[in-house]
Structure formats: C-alpha cells, structure tokens
Design a protein around this motif. Structure first.
Motif, PDB file in Angstrom:
ATOM      1  N   ALA A 133       0.814  -1.224   0.000  1.00  0.00           N
ATOM      2  CA  ALA A 133       0.000   0.000   0.000  1.00  0.00           C
ATOM      3  C   ALA A 133       0.848   1.275   0.000  1.00  0.00           C
ATOM      4  CB  ALA A 133      -0.967  -0.026   1.174  1.00  0.00           C
ATOM      5  N   GLN A 173       2.355   2.049  -3.320  1.00  0.00           N
ATOM      6  CA  GLN A 173       1.409   2.246  -4.431  1.00  0.00           C
ATOM      7  C   GLN A 173       1.609   1.173  -5.508  1.00  0.00           C
ATOM      8  OE1 GLN A 173      -0.902   5.436  -5.114  1.00  0.00           O
ATOM      9  NE2 GLN A 173      -0.956   4.698  -3.018  1.00  0.00           N
ATOM     10  N   ASP A 213      -8.065   0.486   2.348  1.00  0.00           N
ATOM     11  CA  ASP A 213      -6.795   0.672   3.036  1.00  0.00           C
ATOM     12  C   ASP A 213      -6.992   1.021   4.506  1.00  0.00           C
ATOM     13  OD1 ASP A 213      -3.912   0.691   2.861  1.00  0.00           O
ATOM     14  OD2 ASP A 213      -4.015   2.858   3.102  1.00  0.00           O
ATOM     15  N   THR A 245       4.434   0.070 -10.057  1.00  0.00           N
ATOM     16  CA  THR A 245       3.624   0.933  -9.213  1.00  0.00           C
ATOM     17  C   THR A 245       2.654   1.757 -10.054  1.00  0.00           C
ATOM     18  OG1 THR A 245       5.084   2.859  -9.251  1.00  0.00           O
ATOM     19  CG2 THR A 245       5.607   1.110  -7.663  1.00  0.00           C
ATOM     20  N   LEU A 246       1.733   2.415  -9.380  1.00  0.00           N
ATOM     21  CA  LEU A 246       0.779   3.278 -10.072  1.00  0.00           C
ATOM     22  C   LEU A 246       1.488   4.423 -10.781  1.00  0.00           C
ATOM     23  CD1 LEU A 246      -2.108   3.486  -7.446  1.00  0.00           C
ATOM     24  CD2 LEU A 246      -1.902   1.961  -9.410  1.00  0.00           C
ATOM     25  N   ASP A 247       2.641   4.831 -10.266  1.00  0.00           N
ATOM     26  CA  ASP A 247       3.405   5.900 -10.913  1.00  0.00           C
ATOM     27  C   ASP A 247       4.027   5.449 -12.227  1.00  0.00           C
ATOM     28  OD1 ASP A 247       2.839   7.696  -8.900  1.00  0.00           O
ATOM     29  OD2 ASP A 247       4.633   7.179  -7.743  1.00  0.00           O
ATOM     30  N   PHE A 289     -10.167   3.038  -7.385  1.00  0.00           N
ATOM     31  CA  PHE A 289      -9.141   3.561  -6.476  1.00  0.00           C
ATOM     32  C   PHE A 289      -9.765   4.171  -5.228  1.00  0.00           C
ATOM     33  CE2 PHE A 289      -7.027   3.334 -10.587  1.00  0.00           C
ATOM     34  CZ  PHE A 289      -5.946   2.538 -10.244  1.00  0.00           C
TER      35      PHE A 289
END
Length: 446
Positions: free
Chosen positions: A395, A398, A441, A421-423, A434
């Motif tokens: 988490a 990401q 989360d 990752t989301l990036d 999301f």
C-alpha cells in the motif's frame, strides 16, 4: 456437520435455497453439474454474456433443456426451473434469490457484481479470487454492515486452507504456516502463453484437440494464481505473506513439518505465521516425492511436551524434533463442492472463509525489461507475474494490483522482476476502483 439435514428440512417445507449464478464457464459448469443432484438447492437464474455458451454448458453437464427454459425469474422460481439472462442485474433485483455465486473470473466485473448483490441484501459466494484479492476486505466489510455473508468458495483452495487453519486454532495448536501444493519450478516464472504448454509436456496435437485457454493455464504456471490465492488466504486468516513474495519451497508430505517452520528451528520460513507454497518440482525440474500438487496444508506446533508426545502416538507427520506437525487435504474439487458455501451462508449465516482484513496484496511484477509505451497484459500474459506481499509494503509503495494490470500502458521503463507501481502506468479507473481501494486501506493491519 448438519448442512444436509438443515437443507432437507427446508426442502420438506417447500423453501428451497435459491441461487443466482453469474458465469457459466468451467467453475460455473461444475457447480451446475452437482446442483441438479442436491434436493432443496434451486438455481433460479444464470447470468452470462454468452447465452449460447451457457446453454451449451448446461447441456454438457446433463441438464435437460426443459430445466432451463423458463422465460422469467418469476416463472423459474415458481416451477423449479432456471432462467437464463445476459444481465446480472436481473439476479440482484429478483427478491426470490437468497445467494449470488460470482464466477466470472474478471476482477472488476466481480467487484461490481458483489457490490450490487450486497446492496440488494443477498449473500455472495465469491468464486472470483481475482476480485477477492483486489477488494475482498472491503466487500466483506460492506456485507457485514448489510447483514449478509460474503464468502470464499468451498472447493477452491483458499476456502479449504481456511478450514484447515480453523481446525488448528480450534484445537489450540500454534499455527505456523498454511498453503497449498503447486506444480512449480523457478524457470516457470517467465512462462508466456506461447511457452506454457512446454511445461505441461503436451504436444501441439493434444493442445489443438482440447479446450484450453493458454492465459489461464499460464497464470497457474508462472505463479500468479498462487500469489492471488495466498494473498486472499492471508486476508482471511490474519497470516502474512513473506516480505519478498512466496518461496515455493519443494516439499512432499513427509517434508511439510520440517520445511514450513521457522529458519531458527531448521525450516525455510523467516518466521512463524506465513502462507507459502509446497512446490511439486525441485529447482532442476525433478518431481518431488509424495508431492501435494492438488492439495492444501497447515503446519503447527505442539504447545507442550504432552501434546508433542500425542502427535507421535497418533501417527501425525512431524519434523525430526516431534514439535512441529502437519495436516493436509490431498485434493480439491472446485465447483463440485461450492454448494457447501451456499448452504453455509444461507442456512448458518457463516462464510467458508472470508477476507475480513487487508493483510496482503498480489501485485504486478515485470517478466522482462519493458519500455515506456508498452502495454501490460494482465494475469497469465507475456508482461507480468503477480507477487504476494504484505499490504503494509504494497500500500505505501502504491504497488499496482495484478487485477488492474490488464491492457494498461507503461509511462516509464521497468526492469525484470520490478514491482510495478501506479506511478509507472497511465491509470484508468472505470469503477471508482481507487476510491474503493482507498476505503479498503483503512482496514489494513499493520
């Protein structure tokens, strides 16, 4: 141990347990094969985007055509037949259905269906482990607030593992590890849909003659399915995933108690309290003796010398010290057993395993070096495999869940075995997924 007698009473009273099934694929077909033999269990409706395929599945499992000829859910409910529909929303809206079985295998569709079913006040049996590992803790939380059951599917390995875990804890033993068997060796990690059949040893002719989906089989081969299922088990039991992913330790029946114990006591685990895989292949590809490829297992420790002595007196498989022992189930029959979950939910109000906390995740990990502009292709594909890691790591980083890694574009290069990752990707969100994950989360255990 009284589900059958509880169902018999319901049947005698003219109150069958009424079910809606979403997805008539292999798992759904196996559910339907047994449903016709269970008095008091009524499949009122089946939702599938491919009605012709659903009809073919019913015929393949020996349903007579008149049994699934109902023109409406109301008719099906009143005369004991089954109605086919392309729209799962029909099942949620019909008051005469007690429980929804979600068996599509699509993570976003499964999440969407479960949310709608829970909102409609129906129990949910989630065959779709891909959806469960993506949003299962949130779905379980929503179900509890709504007063319905959200359950894993009995017959699939995660639910069977949860049953073994419950047995260990109910007996007062110290739970050390839980997991399943799997046909895996390190080279399998980078299998693709083009190479997957080589790992099964099937000829081109055998593959051509069968009804085999290469991506599905590849998700089992490269370890992705194992990661998804073990993360789900962690979320259901409170166990942890290893910090750098599953170890896939080779082990047969005689090895379980010695391998799946802490390194400090001569085992292969960093600590007690982990999920992992008993591989049925040695790293060089040799088959492990007495492997449990189709089974599930737990290892546990005796709390004192008296109990340790009892382990030996009653023939448990133990390690050399006698303190650690194992229990296993050698098989699982997936959809042929899923009625147990339906009956447990409706008649007892209990799940057969449920992801009640956000403990672990299955995250997309690169199968090779890929550049910006390349598109990921999800579970069982050419570009990614799934790694099961603790949520406390996934988490904050990401990390991209494997369920969101299908047909998504990289916006920067990644290296082989890198967690994506989301990036790293151009994020798409067609379900407010999301926002749901952010809500989930809050359920994360540190």
């Amino acid at each position: 141990m009284n589900l059958s007698s509880m169902l018999a009473r319901r049947a005698a009273e003219g109150r069958p347990v009424r079910v809606g099934l979403i997805g008539a694929g292999k798992f759904g077909s196996m559910i339907l094969a047994q449903a016709r033999h269970i008095a008091g269990l009524h499949v009122v409706g089946i939702a599938d985007l491919n009605i012709a395929g659903a009809r073919a599945a019913l015929e393949r499992v020996h349903w007579e055509p008149e049994r699934f000829a109902a023109s409406s859910l109301s008719q099906a409910s009143s005369d004991g037949t089954t109605c086919l529909t392309e729209d799962a929303a029909d099942l949620f809206a019909f008051e005469g259905i007690d429980c929804i079985i979600e068996a599509t295998g699509h993570p976003l569709a499964g999440t969407r269906h479960a949310l709608a079913a829970i909102e409609a006040g129906k129990h949910v049996v989630m065959v779709n482990v891909e959806a469960d590992v993506l949003c299962g803790p949130l779905l379980a939380h929503r179900a509890a607030k709504q007063g319905v059951v959200y359950s894993m599917a009995y017959g699939d390995q995660p639910a069977a593992i949860c049953e073994l875990v419950d047995w260990v804890r109910s007996c007062g033993f110290e739970l050390v590890a839980a997991g399943k068997g799997m046909n895996f060796a390190p080279p399998y990690r980078y299998s693709t849909p083009d190479t997957v059949w080589d790992f099964f040893g099937w000829s081109d002719e055998e593959v051509a003659a069968g009804d085999f989906n290469p991506k599905m089989y590849n998700s089992f081969t490269d370890g992705t399915k194992a990661a998804i299922e073990m993360a789900a088990v962690a979320n259901a039991t409170g166990l942890d995933c290893p910090e750098d992913g599953l170890g896939f330790h080779p082990a047969g029946l005689q090895d379980l108690a010695g391998v799946f114990k802490p390194e400090a006591d001569g085992g292969r685990l960093a600590c007690a309290g982990l999920v992992d895989i008993a591989a049925s292949r040695e790293p060089d590809g040799r088959v492990v003796l007495n492997n449990i490829q189709y089974g599930m297992f737990v290892t546990f420790r005796a709390p004192d010398r008296y109990t340790r002595d009892c382990f030996a007196q009653y023939g448990l498989q133990t390690d050399s010290s006698g303190w650690y022992a194992s229990m296993w189930r050698p098989f699982h029959l997936i959809g042929l057993e899923t009625s147990v979950s339906v009956l447990s939910a409706v008649l007892r109000g209990e799940p057969t395993g449920s992801s009640t906390r956000y403990r672990a995740d299955a995250v997309a990990t690169a199968k090779g070096d890929f550049g910006a502009g390349d598109r990921l292709d999800g579970e069982g594909g050419y570009k990614v495999w799934a790694k099961a890691i603790p949520a406390r790591i996934a988490a904050p980083a990401q990390a991209l869940p494997i369920g969101l890694a299908h047909d998504i574009r990289l916006k920067r290069a990644v290296r082989r075995d890198q967690v994506i990752t989301l990036d790293d990707v151009d994020v798409r969100d067609d379900l407010d997924i999301f926002a749901l994950r952010a809500e989930q989360d809050a359920l994360r255990e540190t």
